[in-house]
Design a protein around this motif. Structure first.
Motif, short mmCIF file in Angstrom:
data_model
loop_
_atom_site.label_atom_id
_atom_site.label_comp_id
_atom_site.label_asym_id
_atom_site.label_seq_id
_atom_site.Cartn_x
_atom_site.Cartn_y
_atom_site.Cartn_z
N ARG A 152 -10.71 8.25 -5.39
CA ARG A 152 -9.95 8.24 -4.15
C ARG A 152 -8.56 7.70 -4.46
NH1 ARG A 152 -12.88 8.99 0.38
NH2 ARG A 152 -11.34 7.95 1.69
N TRP A 153 -7.57 8.21 -3.76
CA TRP A 153 -6.20 7.79 -4.03
C TRP A 153 -5.97 6.34 -3.61
CZ3 TRP A 153 -5.48 11.20 -7.24
CH2 TRP A 153 -5.54 12.56 -6.99
N ARG A 154 -5.17 5.64 -4.38
CA ARG A 154 -4.75 4.30 -3.96
C ARG A 154 -3.92 4.38 -2.68
NH1 ARG A 154 -2.72 1.48 -9.66
NH2 ARG A 154 -4.80 1.18 -10.56
N GLU A 155 -3.08 5.39 -2.62
CA GLU A 155 -2.28 5.64 -1.41
C GLU A 155 -2.58 7.06 -0.95
OE1 GLU A 155 1.95 4.38 -1.72
OE2 GLU A 155 1.41 3.87 -3.79
N PRO A 156 -3.35 7.24 0.11
CA PRO A 156 -3.72 8.60 0.53
C PRO A 156 -2.51 9.40 0.99
CG PRO A 156 -4.50 6.97 2.10
CD PRO A 156 -3.96 6.20 0.94
N PHE A 157 -2.68 10.70 0.97
CA PHE A 157 -1.67 11.62 1.49
C PHE A 157 -1.95 11.88 2.97
CE2 PHE A 157 -1.54 12.31 -3.01
CZ PHE A 157 -0.29 12.82 -3.32
N LEU A 158 -0.98 12.47 3.62
CA LEU A 158 -1.15 12.96 4.99
C LEU A 158 -1.33 14.47 4.93
CD1 LEU A 158 1.63 10.97 6.91
CD2 LEU A 158 -0.83 10.49 6.84
N ASP A 159 -2.29 14.98 5.70
CA ASP A 159 -2.49 16.42 5.79
C ASP A 159 -1.43 17.03 6.68
OD1 ASP A 159 -4.80 17.40 4.29
OD2 ASP A 159 -5.98 16.02 5.53
#
Length: 396
Positions: A152-159
């Protein structure tokens, strides 16, 4: 410090990536092939061994040690899972010396494809459903490896969505992922022999980083991908994101935003899933498999007295990049068949299987005294998997 096994696997991946054709979606894993080539090389001699060593980038003996070490790294790392499997026809006798080079607790009897496909599903958590091409009925041995990567990303993206104004995707809309970070050095531009390559590094919470790579528009796909693999470790010229003063590099744009007191890096990337199957024998020279796959005579004398040759070599992969993280699964398989067909002397062999309740009798041999007797209705469950250690003297 990069170990010999890691360096060899990386170089194989880079050489393979350099062969990718323009406009061809693909995913590949030299890390899923390199250990199998190492164990195969220890079974070969002469020209076959030399060709495999050329593909490995080192002699067979240290390659086997490096492969075992590489499997250990993959098993212990957070975010990865790797397992080796060896399926052997019940009539094939393997040399103990070669068998001891393979990590312990990997050997099973080869009985059809169902068990192998179930093994692939189990170790990829269903990401792969086995192999699309089943082994030939005359296959005597299957040497396989499964590798999964999850983070899982440390900092997620926005869809989100994004329409493309120009270029090969002009006029189309895709599902896009967007993210902003103050760590501009997640971005780097490398000067390579094939022009500039821009690399965005996305860190997962586990030990996994995914590098996204874009090159100059007129550079072949394979060259860009190979440069993205080798450039970060090559020590050549580079500019980090915080050092960039212009947008003269692939994929870059410079933005001015007075509303932010801290300079930011914005990243946009399409959400993607890529799946692919590879016939490794079609690139036999790349993998050192040309000689060992010729079925006219014995090609693997250190594996068995039965004349053997590689009959098939396949890799299946899937990889997904989403707003939350990344996951991928790789299954690689070498099928080994009898060189020249099944030996005639096998036709009249007799086998026995205790595959239902059975009895046993224990005798004192000198006197003939029956010490005890019994009946088995519930055999023991499988033993826990043991970690392989050098020097174990396990018999098949």
């Amino acid at each position: 410090m990069i170990t010999e096994g890691v360096a060899g696997a990386n170089m194989l991946t880079a050489r393979w990536a350099a062969t990718v054709s323009d406009g061809e979606p693909t995913v590949l894993s030299g890390a899923g092939v390199w250990p199998l080539l190492a164990y195969l090389s220890s079974a070969a001699e002469g020209a076959e061994r030399a060709e495999l060593e050329q593909a490995l980038g080192m002699p067979a003996a240290p390659a086997v040690e490096a492969a075992t070490e590489l499997l250990g790294v993959l098993r212990s790392a957070t975010g990865t899972h790797a397992v080796l499997g060896l399926w052997v026809h019940r009539l094939l006798r393997l040399h103990d010396e070669w068998l001891r080079t393979v990590p312990a607790d990997t050997v099973e009897v080869l009985v059809g494809t169902d068990a192998f496909d179930a093994w692939v599903r189990k170790h990829t958590d269903g990401l792969l459903d086995g192999m699309s091409t089943p082994p030939d009925p005359e296959t005597l041995l299957v040497l396989a490896m499964v590798l999964t990567v999850r983070t899982r990303w440390r900092e997620p993206f926005l869809d989100g969505t994004l329409g493309i104004a120009d270029g090969p995707w002009a006029g189309r809309q895709f599902a896009w992922l967007h993210r902003w970070t103050a760590d501009r050095d997640r971005l780097a531009v490398y000067d390579t022999e094939r022009g500039q390559v821009t690399v965005l590094s996305v860190d997962g919470v586990s030990d996994i980083t995914v590098d996204l790579v874009i090159g100059e528009a007129d550079v072949p796909t394979g060259a860009v991908l190979a440069a993205g693999i080798t450039a970060p470790d090559a020590g050549g010229p580079r500019r980090l994101g915080s050092q960039l003063t212009d947008a003269d590099a692939p994929g870059l744009r410079l933005e001015s935003n007075s509303a932010r007191s801290v300079p930011m890096l914005s990243a946009s990337v399409p959400r993607f899933t890529v799946s692919r199957g590879h016939d490794l024998l079609a690139d036999g020279e790349l993998f050192g498999l040309l000689a060992v796959a010729r079925p006219d005579r014995q090609r693997l004398p250190r594996m068995s007295d039965t004349p053997l040759a590689v009959g098939a070599a396949r890799q299946e992969l899937t990889a997904s990049f989403t707003a939350e993280g990344f996951e991928a699964a790789v299954s690689t398989r070498f099928d080994v068949a009898a060189a020249g067909g099944l030996p005639d002397e096998w036709r009249d062999d007799v086998g026995v299987e205790f595959d239902r309740p059975f009895g046993f009798v224990v005798r004192h041999r000198p006197s003939g005294l029956v010490l005890l007797a019994g009946w088995v209705t519930e055999p023991d469950p499988p033993l826990p998997v043991r970690e392989f250690s050098r020097g174990e003297d396990d018999d098949f």
